[in-house]
Design a protein around this motif. Structure first.
Motif: not given
Ligand SMILES: Cc1cc2nc3c(=O)[nH]c(=O)nc-3n(C[C@H](O)[C@H](O)[C@H](O)COP(=O)(O)OP(=O)(O)OC[C@H]3O[C@@H](n4cnc5c(N)ncnc54)[C@H](O)[C@@H]3O)c2cc1C
Length: 471
Positions: A201-203, A228-229, A338-343
């Protein structure tokens, strides 16, 4: 009576404060330096499980002393393994963080010798401070295991906290042996199995360190990174290029909107010549603290939510040879950013299902992985961390955080933390990452060496005054 000074934190900030106190004092001191690990001086950054983890700042800019800019470079060049190498190349190179840790350990050892000669009592305490209490006779520090001590002055050099857990409904996942909240520990890259991918998580820079660690442990599987981005981490592309034209148009009192307009204008100018924004952002470095301090609360909020990640990509870059490794993994289909949000994250029988909202595809996806490593960066909102000493101090009303929860409210001229009513504490100081809310840029050696030097001067001036008045 000899003044008792307690320093909480045995990383760069704590050790360099002690080094400066020892070097400069003319009066006897009782110095307590408190760290959670017995290896004082290295801190989190300069004690790595892998020698391939390198500094993100070039050798010539890593001196521990602001008034001796080539101190680290000279130390490196005096070592037998570097003596035959060209100094200009070593100056621009990015060396191992462990080597930098050796440098700090040597400085600390020398300082302990000087302390003995000056009859300064230095006590290294290996324990965790869990509580701080104001007494009329000083500040009491309570420890996890040892008896408490009382000091006259206390410096909180507690550095970077671990990342906070992701906001998911299934809290029980955080207890899994396949979840690693602290990305700087060796365990997160050891005993990996290739049959399933790994999620980072994080890049940012910690993702890069983790990938190098996984590769060193012969991990051959796929790696996913979600942020996130999903910005691509950048290499140092324009080494040595200095661009200052925009600085004439920038002043501390300008609004964030005006500032971004000026930066955009200059990015457009340099782009015509095939140059990207990094030299423009680099040149801002000496000015960022002044600019940040003059922004309104709303502007700081806007920066944090909309610009921080973009700024971070331009600011925190990696050397070209490491960048090439990361790119090769992407080309080979082994690294997916990937850009996104963990659900949510759930685990059944060693297989972890990560549900995340994919920003590009605009839908929820499921990833099956064998472990999750949290590389989202140090958490600054202390209430989000369990059993946290600074969080405890806030609960006890010793100090408080800024609105954005980036650090501790402090007078940055005196380094004294403030009570909630804005009044300065007379004997409690802080520096480093705890000043992020006040200064924004307050994490790297570049800022910390100045702060450690200044805080020593301030404390010694006060100690001398106290001693004189006691005579
Ligand atoms: C992985 C990594 C790489 C970095 N690389 C660079 C780089 O190349 N160049 C650069 O300029 N900067 C770099 N940085 C930035 C770094 O934050 C600073 O350079 C510097 O190391 C910070 O030192 P510090 O003493 O403030 O914090 P830390 O090194 O985090 O030290 C704080 C110490 O305080 C201790 N502590 C905390 N709370 C307590 C408590 N309650 N009781 C007792 N002890 C406590 C911790 O255990 C820790 O050892 C890096 C940071 C990280 C995390």
């Amino acid at each position: 009576m000899t003044s008792r000074i307690g320093i909480i934190g045995g990383g760069f900030a704590g050790i360099m404060t002690a080094v400066n106190l020892i070097k400069k004092t003319n009066t006897p001191l009782q110095l307590y330096i408190i760290g959670e690990k017995s290896s004082f001086a290295r801190g989190t950054a300069y004690e790595s499980y892998l020698d391939k983890h390198i500094l993100n700042v070039s050798t010539e800019k890593m001196s521990a002393f602001p008034d001796q800019p080539s101190h680290f470079l000279d130390w490196v060049m005096a070592r037998s393994s570097f003596q035959d190498l060209p100094k200009e190349i070593v100056a621009k190179s990015f060396l191992s963080r462990n080597l930098y840790g050796d440098y700090l350990c040597e400085l600390w050892k020398e300082s302990i010798k000087i302390a003995k000669e000056k009859e300064i009592d230095v006590l290294e305490l290996v324990d965790t401070v869990i509580k701080l209490t104001n007494l009329s006779v000083g500040i009491e520090l309570s420890f996890m295991n040892s008896p408490s001590i009382i000091v006259d002055k206390c410096i909180m050099a507690t550095g970077n906290q671990i990342p906070k857990n992701p906001s998911i409904p299934n809290f029980s996942f955080f207890k899994s042996s396949n979840y690693f909240q602290n990305p700087w520990k060796k365990e997160c890259v050891s005993n990996v199995d290739d049959s399933l991918p790994i999620l980072i998580i994080g890049n940012g820079l910690t993702m890069v360190d983790t990938i190098l660690g996984l590769q060193d442990n012969k991990f051959k599987g796929e790696i996913y990174s979600i942020s996130p981005n999903g910005f691509n981490i950048l290499p140092h592309r324009h080494t040595g290029l200095i661009y200052h034209a925009h600085l004439e148009e920038i002043h501390d009192k300008m609004s964030l909107k005006e500032l971004t307009r000026v930066i955009h204008k200059h990015v457009k100018i340099v782009r015509q010549f095939g140059i990207s924004a990094e030299p423009i952002i680099d040149a801002l470095r000496p000015r960022t603290q002044g600019i940040w301090r003059n922004l309104t609360a709303a502007e700081k909020q806007f920066f944090m939510s909309r610009l921080r990640h973009l700024f971070g990509v331009a600011r925190h870059r990696i050397p070209l040879h490491i960048y090439d490794k990361i790119q090769k993994l992407r080309i080979d289909g082994l690294l997916h950013i990937q850009s996104g949000k963990i659900v949510d994250i759930t685990e059944t029988g060693g297989c972890i299902d990560v549900r995340y909202f994919d920003k590009k595809q605009r839908k929820t996806q499921v990833l099956k992985v064998s472990r999750v490593i949290n590389c989202t960066g140090p958490e600054t909102d202390f209430s989000k961390l369990e059993n946290n000493f600074l969080g405890q101090c806030i609960q006890d009303g010793i100090f408080y955080q800024d609105e954005l929860k980036l650090g501790i409210q402090t007078n940055v001229e005196t380094f004294k933390v403030k009570y909630k009513d804005g009044v300065e504490h007379s004997n409690l100081f802080t520096l480093g990452s705890n000043l992020k809310g006040e200064l924004w840029e307050s994490t790297a050696v570049n800022e910390l060496r100045h702060q450690a030097n200044a805080i020593a001067d301030i404390i010694l001036a006060e100690v001398n005054l106290i001693d004189d008045s006691n005579k």
